[in-house]
Design a protein around this motif. Structure first.
Motif, PDB file in Angstrom:
ATOM      1  N   VAL A   1      56.722  66.230   5.270  1.00 61.44           N
ATOM      2  CA  VAL A   1      56.905  67.645   5.603  1.00 61.44           C
ATOM      3  C   VAL A   1      58.069  68.284   4.842  1.00 61.44           C
ATOM      4  O   VAL A   1      58.142  69.519   4.758  1.00 61.44           O
ATOM      5  CB  VAL A   1      57.099  67.853   7.118  1.00 61.44           C
ATOM      6  CG1 VAL A   1      55.874  67.390   7.890  1.00 61.44           C
ATOM      7  CG2 VAL A   1      58.350  67.157   7.628  1.00 61.44           C
ATOM      8  N   VAL A   2      58.973  67.473   4.296  1.00 62.25           N
ATOM      9  CA  VAL A   2      60.088  68.009   3.516  1.00 62.25           C
ATOM     10  C   VAL A   2      59.800  67.918   2.022  1.00 62.25           C
ATOM     11  O   VAL A   2      59.888  68.903   1.295  1.00 62.25           O
ATOM     12  CB  VAL A   2      61.405  67.273   3.856  1.00 62.25           C
ATOM     13  CG1 VAL A   2      62.540  67.754   2.946  1.00 62.25           C
ATOM     14  CG2 VAL A   2      61.778  67.502   5.318  1.00 62.25           C
ATOM     15  N   ARG A   3      59.426  66.756   1.550  1.00 60.43           N
ATOM     16  CA  ARG A   3      59.234  66.528   0.121  1.00 60.43           C
ATOM     17  C   ARG A   3      57.919  67.101  -0.413  1.00 60.43           C
ATOM     18  O   ARG A   3      57.802  67.383  -1.615  1.00 60.43           O
ATOM     19  CB  ARG A   3      59.299  65.025  -0.175  1.00 60.43           C
ATOM     20  CG  ARG A   3      60.630  64.402   0.218  1.00 60.43           C
ATOM     21  CD  ARG A   3      60.590  62.895   0.098  1.00 60.43           C
ATOM     22  NE  ARG A   3      61.832  62.295   0.578  1.00 60.43           N
ATOM     23  CZ  ARG A   3      62.031  60.988   0.719  1.00 60.43           C
ATOM     24  NH1 ARG A   3      61.066  60.148   0.391  1.00 60.43           N
ATOM     25  NH2 ARG A   3      63.181  60.527   1.166  1.00 60.43           N
ATOM     26  N   GLU A   4      56.930  67.233   0.445  1.00 61.99           N
ATOM     27  CA  GLU A   4      55.620  67.739   0.018  1.00 61.99           C
ATOM     28  C   GLU A   4      55.179  68.907   0.901  1.00 61.99           C
ATOM     29  O   GLU A   4      54.033  69.001   1.320  1.00 61.99           O
ATOM     30  CB  GLU A   4      54.590  66.615   0.066  1.00 61.99           C
ATOM     31  CG  GLU A   4      54.945  65.419  -0.807  1.00 61.99           C
ATOM     32  CD  GLU A   4      54.031  64.231  -0.567  1.00 61.99           C
ATOM     33  OE1 GLU A   4      53.198  63.938  -1.441  1.00 61.99           O
ATOM     34  OE2 GLU A   4      54.158  63.608   0.513  1.00 61.99           O
ATOM     35  N   ALA A   5      56.120  69.815   1.161  1.00 59.88           N
ATOM     36  CA  ALA A   5      55.880  70.921   2.090  1.00 59.88           C
ATOM     37  C   ALA A   5      54.692  71.785   1.667  1.00 59.88           C
ATOM     38  O   ALA A   5      53.886  72.211   2.503  1.00 59.88           O
ATOM     39  CB  ALA A   5      57.136  71.780   2.220  1.00 59.88           C
ATOM     40  N   ALA A   6      54.551  72.060   0.372  1.00 59.54           N
ATOM     41  CA  ALA A   6      53.466  72.920  -0.103  1.00 59.54           C
ATOM     42  C   ALA A   6      52.103  72.300   0.193  1.00 59.54           C
ATOM     43  O   ALA A   6      51.158  73.004   0.587  1.00 59.54           O
ATOM     44  CB  ALA A   6      53.609  73.175  -1.601  1.00 59.54           C
ATOM     45  N   LYS A   7      51.999  70.997   0.030  1.00 60.03           N
ATOM     46  CA  LYS A   7      50.731  70.319   0.310  1.00 60.03           C
ATOM     47  C   LYS A   7      50.423  70.312   1.803  1.00 60.03           C
ATOM     48  O   LYS A   7      49.265  70.419   2.207  1.00 60.03           O
ATOM     49  CB  LYS A   7      50.765  68.898  -0.248  1.00 60.03           C
ATOM     50  CG  LYS A   7      50.769  68.847  -1.761  1.00 60.03           C
ATOM     51  CD  LYS A   7      50.774  67.421  -2.277  1.00 60.03           C
ATOM     52  CE  LYS A   7      50.720  67.393  -3.800  1.00 60.03           C
ATOM     53  NZ  LYS A   7      50.757  66.002  -4.344  1.00 60.03           N
TER      54      LYS A   7
ATOM     55  N   LEU B   1      57.196  70.257  11.906  1.00 61.59           N
ATOM     56  CA  LEU B   1      55.954  69.671  11.402  1.00 61.59           C
ATOM     57  C   LEU B   1      55.186  70.639  10.508  1.00 61.59           C
ATOM     58  O   LEU B   1      54.421  70.215   9.636  1.00 61.59           O
ATOM     59  CB  LEU B   1      55.074  69.228  12.570  1.00 61.59           C
ATOM     60  CG  LEU B   1      55.613  68.081  13.420  1.00 61.59           C
ATOM     61  CD1 LEU B   1      54.714  67.838  14.619  1.00 61.59           C
ATOM     62  CD2 LEU B   1      55.754  66.810  12.600  1.00 61.59           C
ATOM     63  N   THR B   2      55.380  71.932  10.718  1.00 65.40           N
ATOM     64  CA  THR B   2      54.677  72.936   9.907  1.00 65.40           C
ATOM     65  C   THR B   2      55.540  73.450   8.758  1.00 65.40           C
ATOM     66  O   THR B   2      55.208  74.459   8.128  1.00 65.40           O
ATOM     67  CB  THR B   2      54.219  74.113  10.781  1.00 65.40           C
ATOM     68  OG1 THR B   2      55.349  74.687  11.452  1.00 65.40           O
ATOM     69  CG2 THR B   2      53.205  73.663  11.824  1.00 65.40           C
ATOM     70  N   THR B   3      56.665  72.801   8.502  1.00 67.91           N
ATOM     71  CA  THR B   3      57.568  73.047   7.365  1.00 67.91           C
ATOM     72  C   THR B   3      58.364  74.340   7.473  1.00 67.91           C
ATOM     73  O   THR B   3      58.978  74.768   6.497  1.00 67.91           O
ATOM     74  CB  THR B   3      56.823  73.026   6.006  1.00 67.91           C
ATOM     75  OG1 THR B   3      56.101  74.248   5.814  1.00 67.91           O
ATOM     76  CG2 THR B   3      55.882  71.841   5.890  1.00 67.91           C
ATOM     77  N   LEU B   4      58.395  74.968   8.639  1.00 71.45           N
ATOM     78  CA  LEU B   4      59.176  76.200   8.789  1.00 71.45           C
ATOM     79  C   LEU B   4      60.677  75.908   8.798  1.00 71.45           C
ATOM     80  O   LEU B   4      61.474  76.719   8.320  1.00 71.45           O
ATOM     81  CB  LEU B   4      58.776  76.928  10.068  1.00 71.45           C
ATOM     82  CG  LEU B   4      57.369  77.533  10.083  1.00 71.45           C
ATOM     83  CD1 LEU B   4      57.080  78.161  11.435  1.00 71.45           C
ATOM     84  CD2 LEU B   4      57.219  78.568   8.972  1.00 71.45           C
ATOM     85  N   ILE B   5      61.051  74.779   9.362  1.00 69.95           N
ATOM     86  CA  ILE B   5      62.449  74.353   9.344  1.00 69.95           C
ATOM     87  C   ILE B   5      62.490  72.871   8.974  1.00 69.95           C
ATOM     88  O   ILE B   5      61.519  72.139   9.183  1.00 69.95           O
ATOM     89  CB  ILE B   5      63.155  74.572  10.698  1.00 69.95           C
ATOM     90  CG1 ILE B   5      62.459  73.781  11.818  1.00 69.95           C
ATOM     91  CG2 ILE B   5      63.244  76.038  11.039  1.00 69.95           C
ATOM     92  CD1 ILE B   5      63.160  73.855  13.162  1.00 69.95           C
ATOM     93  N   LYS B   6      63.609  72.429   8.410  1.00 74.37           N
ATOM     94  CA  LYS B   6      63.746  71.032   8.009  1.00 74.37           C
ATOM     95  C   LYS B   6      64.414  70.224   9.122  1.00 74.37           C
ATOM     96  O   LYS B   6      65.339  70.712   9.776  1.00 74.37           O
ATOM     97  CB  LYS B   6      64.573  70.924   6.732  1.00 74.37           C
ATOM     98  CG  LYS B   6      63.903  71.504   5.502  1.00 74.37           C
ATOM     99  CD  LYS B   6      64.785  71.322   4.263  1.00 74.37           C
ATOM    100  CE  LYS B   6      64.104  71.893   3.014  1.00 74.37           C
ATOM    101  NZ  LYS B   6      64.945  71.709   1.800  1.00 74.37           N
ATOM    102  N   PRO B   7      63.953  69.010   9.329  1.00 72.16           N
ATOM    103  CA  PRO B   7      64.638  68.146  10.298  1.00 72.16           C
ATOM    104  C   PRO B   7      66.071  67.866   9.854  1.00 72.16           C
ATOM    105  O   PRO B   7      66.349  67.768   8.654  1.00 72.16           O
ATOM    106  CB  PRO B   7      63.805  66.854  10.279  1.00 72.16           C
ATOM    107  CG  PRO B   7      62.497  67.217   9.649  1.00 72.16           C
ATOM    108  CD  PRO B   7      62.792  68.340   8.709  1.00 72.16           C
ATOM    109  N   THR B   8      66.957  67.749  10.808  1.00 66.63           N
ATOM    110  CA  THR B   8      68.324  67.347  10.498  1.00 66.63           C
ATOM    111  C   THR B   8      68.351  65.885  10.061  1.00 66.63           C
ATOM    112  O   THR B   8      69.115  65.501   9.170  1.00 66.63           O
ATOM    113  CB  THR B   8      69.227  67.548  11.731  1.00 66.63           C
ATOM    114  OG1 THR B   8      69.145  68.918  12.157  1.00 66.63           O
ATOM    115  CG2 THR B   8      70.675  67.204  11.416  1.00 66.63           C
TER     116      THR B   8
END
Length: 335
Positions: free
Chosen positions: A71-77, A53-60
């Motif tokens: 959380v994957v496509r807009e991680a920076a935001k 949820l905090t973008t440290l790792i990507k969901p499988t």
């Protein structure tokens, strides 16, 4: 994603190394201005969920949104709008408390004048103003945790993630940490997602709780809803005599099968005041003496046992010991 929802997860899954299933297709929502707890033992998947949820790792697989951002496509935001207080201490021990707060502000690219003003306010809130110019290596565990909270708030997040914020702290310090957490929700309207394996903390401070075990969410609800869902008072009876005979009598009179536990029989009754006199009479009629009797409202540990098949209290000490050993090893390696 509704305007009332701050965090939403749909079937998010994390598999490590192609075979280790850490989080197994979980879905949930966290409402705005809510304290939402993830309750479970060490290794249940709590920290992995926070990391996704905090973008440290990507969901499988699966998708998740925080503040409306993927959380994957807009991680920076996502990162711009959240604060994170991880389970492990992240502050640099060779820097002062104030220097650590300033460093985090610099990493966010915040103006120095803003960081100075906000940092002073945050250190005052967590009662570290007097220790702001001391090196973190001289801080106690409680002081370090309070500093981590200040560091996690420097960017004025609307959603704060706390991963085991009171792990290994004494009872008094744990209560102080929670006073800061509830203040953030009440005074700043912040949404807070917290992981914990302390039953009493989840019960006392969380608006809703997700029970997670072996990577799966077993149940979600408010503490009151979860306890009431067990279906009545919990009765614990000590029997002098044939326990198997006592179990058959309880089944016949109360309509429930008790769980033998440490020489006692434990079961739930919806109307204990009516059923117990008949039950005691039936036991006495068969020559079975009741040596002890306790009636209690359901606890969060009993809720956890209902949905997972085991007690969470039995795992708390081991989890804390493992975490403490890991912290010691990491510090030794870094010196």
């Amino acid at each position: 994603m509704s305007d009332e929802v701050a965090i939403k997860a749909e079937e998010i899954t994390k598999v490590y190394g192609g075979s280790v299933l850490a989080v197994d297709h979980i879905s949930f929502e966290v409402k705005k201005n809510e304290i939402f707890g993830f309750l479970g033992p060490n290794g249940a998947g709590k920290s992995t969920t926070i990391s996704m949820l905090t973008t440290l790792i990507k969901p499988t697989s699966g998708r998740a949104w925080v503040n409306g951002y993927d959380v994957v496509r807009e991680a920076a935001k996502v990162r711009q709008t959240i604060g994170v207080v991880p389970q492990e201490y992240t502050a640099d021990e060779d820097l002062t408390g104030w220097e650590n707060v300033q460093l985090v502000g610099d990493l966010y690219g915040l103006p120095r004048e803003y960081t100075r003003r906000k940092g002073k306010e945050l250190l005052q809130m967590v009662e570290l103003s007097a220790a702001a110019n001391k090196k973190v290596e001289d801080y106690s565990g409680g002081m370090r945790r309070r500093l981590e909270i200040a560091m996690g708030l420097i960017n004025q997040p609307s959603v704060l993630f706390l991963d085991e914020p009171t792990l290994g702290l004494d009872v008094q310090t744990r209560a102080a940490i929670w006073s800061y957490v509830t203040k953030l929700r009440e005074e700043y309207g912040m949404t807070i997602m917290v992981t914990t394996h302390y039953l009493e903390e989840a019960d006392a401070y969380c608006d809703r709780i997700a029970i997670i075990d072996q990577g799966k969410i077993k149940k979600i609800g408010s503490p009151k809803e979860l306890k009431e869902g067990l279906g009545g008072d919990v009765v614990t009876v000590g029997i002098s005599g044939d326990q198997e005979a006592a179990i058959r009598i309880v089944e016949g009179v109360a309509g429930v099968r008790p769980e033998p536990q440490d020489g006692l029989l434990r079961f739930k009754l919806r109307d204990a005041s009516t059923a117990l006199p008949r039950l005691l009479e039936a036991l006495a009629g068969k020559g079975l003496r009741v040596s002890s009797l306790r009636i209690s409202e359901p606890t969060m540990d009993e809720v956890y046992m209902e949905y997972t098949g085991r007690s969470l209290r039995e795992e708390q000490a081991t989890s804390e010991e493992v975490a403490a050993i890991r912290r010691t090893i990491r510090r030794a390696r870094s010196r």
